[in-house]
Design an enzyme around this catalytic site. Structure first.
Site, PDB file in Angstrom:
ATOM      1  N   GLY A  22       0.685  -1.149  -0.089  1.00  0.00           N
ATOM      2  CA  GLY A  22      -0.036   0.084   0.159  1.00  0.00           C
ATOM      3  C   GLY A  22       0.858   1.398  -0.033  1.00  0.00           C
ATOM      4  CG  HIS A  28       3.172   0.588  -5.471  1.00  0.00           C
ATOM      5  ND1 HIS A  28       3.526   1.888  -4.521  1.00  0.00           N
ATOM      6  CD2 HIS A  28       3.732  -0.508  -4.564  1.00  0.00           C
ATOM      7  CE1 HIS A  28       3.966   1.688  -3.528  1.00  0.00           C
ATOM      8  NE2 HIS A  28       4.397   0.276  -3.230  1.00  0.00           N
ATOM      9  CD  GLN A 144      10.313  -7.711  -2.483  1.00  0.00           C
ATOM     10  OE1 GLN A 144       9.996  -7.582  -1.226  1.00  0.00           O
ATOM     11  NE2 GLN A 144       9.306  -7.078  -3.416  1.00  0.00           N
ATOM     12  NE  ARG A 178      10.694   1.334   5.120  1.00  0.00           N
ATOM     13  CZ  ARG A 178      10.461  -0.067   4.715  1.00  0.00           C
ATOM     14  NH1 ARG A 178      10.542  -0.338   3.502  1.00  0.00           N
ATOM     15  NH2 ARG A 178       9.931  -0.723   5.436  1.00  0.00           N
TER      16      ARG A 178
HETATM   17  P1  AMP Z   1       6.094  -2.422  -1.642  1.00  0.00           P
HETATM   18  O1  AMP Z   1       4.797  -1.829  -1.529  1.00  0.00           O
HETATM   19  O2  AMP Z   1       7.082  -1.332  -1.182  1.00  0.00           O
HETATM   20  O3  AMP Z   1       6.198  -3.756  -0.855  1.00  0.00           O
HETATM   21  O4  AMP Z   1       6.400  -2.233  -3.047  1.00  0.00           O
HETATM   22  C1  AMP Z   1       5.360  -3.273  -3.960  1.00  0.00           C
HETATM   23  C2  AMP Z   1       6.088  -3.566  -5.064  1.00  0.00           C
HETATM   24  O5  AMP Z   1       6.372  -2.420  -6.072  1.00  0.00           O
HETATM   25  C3  AMP Z   1       7.307  -4.127  -5.010  1.00  0.00           C
HETATM   26  O6  AMP Z   1       7.514  -5.387  -6.154  1.00  0.00           O
HETATM   27  C4  AMP Z   1       8.262  -2.999  -5.526  1.00  0.00           C
HETATM   28  O7  AMP Z   1       9.721  -3.562  -5.830  1.00  0.00           O
HETATM   29  C5  AMP Z   1       7.575  -2.099  -6.386  1.00  0.00           C
HETATM   30  N1  AMP Z   1       8.310  -0.899  -6.372  1.00  0.00           N
HETATM   31  C6  AMP Z   1       8.285   0.024  -5.099  1.00  0.00           C
HETATM   32  N2  AMP Z   1       8.683   1.197  -5.533  1.00  0.00           N
HETATM   33  C7  AMP Z   1       8.968   1.037  -6.870  1.00  0.00           C
HETATM   34  C8  AMP Z   1       9.616   1.751  -7.805  1.00  0.00           C
HETATM   35  N3  AMP Z   1      10.230   3.074  -7.710  1.00  0.00           N
HETATM   36  N4  AMP Z   1       9.770   1.577  -8.992  1.00  0.00           N
HETATM   37  C9  AMP Z   1       9.168   0.221  -9.559  1.00  0.00           C
HETATM   38  N5  AMP Z   1       8.610  -0.730  -8.480  1.00  0.00           N
HETATM   39  C10 AMP Z   1       8.664  -0.373  -7.466  1.00  0.00           C
END
Ligand code: AMP
Length: 272
Positions: A22, A28, A144, A178
């Protein structure tokens, strides 16, 4: 959710899945758009997974913007959002977990013990619940991706992991939920991570391939920046996350650093 997803897959429709925690941003949404292009129907999840946070980390204060997230996902054509409670995902008495040794103990896995067991466990559960043909992850979280690819291979998950490029702000800062923690001053200091990677890219373009030299040059950039405390800067094999001596094509150059109390990550893949 399993029944809903079974119905969405009816008639051999390709189901795409985008797991998130989220506080959605354009990073995302880029995954959702890619999923929409490659799949017949797209499901997303929003779950701040307690299992992947260590003691003293930011689980309690992680940004939660559920209503706005749902509006964004709906606008992007996501059919179903799965947003379980922690007590549904981990009912009392649940003890089984998924650990991916070695690759899961490197980079963020080294700095955050248990983090990737939390990630692999929740993603395995989500895969079993949603049953996607394709699952979409960001290159932003390169470690990851390596851990999950290893898990999918070793445990025969019948799906494809699709990795999508890092989405950045205009000034180069990689988008992250973050980033919301950063003050205006810290937001400026945080650019050091991108600057460090650009400097290393430049050195590679000039012919420097020795990891040691590249890391030394990158650390100089980070140490010259005020308010930045380095966690790691490494040149590794993108699949195993093991350190490599030379930054050959396909290698991963990854950085993690604290800006104030906020831990940020960024990376690039060596492209030539
Ligand atoms: P998170 O909500 O931080 O767990 O991220 C969910 C998904 O979005 C994960 O696969 C992340 O790698 C991807 N994600 C987060 N930030 C970015 C970004 N700046 N560019 C591309 N994908 C992202």
């Amino acid at each position: 959710m399993q029944r809903v997803c079974r119905e969405l897959r009816a008639g051999d429709r390709v189901l795409g899945f985008v797991p998130t925690m989220g506080a959605l941003h354009e990073g995302h949404l880029s995954l959702v758009r890619r999923a929409r292009m490659e799949c017949d129907v797209v499901v997303a999840s929003i779950f701040v997974n307690p299992l992947q946070f260590g003691p003293g980390e930011d689980f309690g204060r992680y940004p939660r913007t559920f209503e706005a997230d749902c509006r964004s996902l709906e606008a992007e054509g996501v059919k179903v959002v799965f947003a379980p409670e922690a007590s549904e995902m981990y009912p009392e008495g649940a003890v089984a977990t998924v650990t991916v040794p070695d690759v899961g103990d490197r980079l963020d896995g080294a700095s955050r013990p248990g983090h990737f067991t939390g990630v692999a466990t929740v993603v395995a559960k989500l895969f079993h619940i949603v049953g996607p043909a394709k699952a979409f992850f960001g290159q932003k979280d390169a470690a990851q991706v390596a851990v999950l690819r290893q898990m999918v291979r070793d445990l025969n998950f019948d799906l494809e992991i699709v990795t999508c490029p890092i989405v950045r702000d205009a000034d180069g800062l990689a988008l992250s939920s973050r980033n919301k923690y950063l003050s205006e001053v810290e937001r400026g200091q945080a650019l050091a991570l991108h600057r460090c990677l650009l400097q290393i890219q430049e050195e590679i373009a000039q012919g420097e391939r020795r990891s040691k030299s590249l890391v030394r040059i990158g650390l100089e950039v980070l140490r010259a920046a005020t308010g930045v405390r380095v966690d790691y800067l490494a040149v590794v094999d993108a699949g195993t996350l093991r350190p490599v001596e030379m930054a050959e094509k396909g290698c991963l150059v990854a950085v993690a650093a604290y800006v104030g109390k906020t831990r940020l990550i960024d990376n690039f893949l060596v492209d030539k």
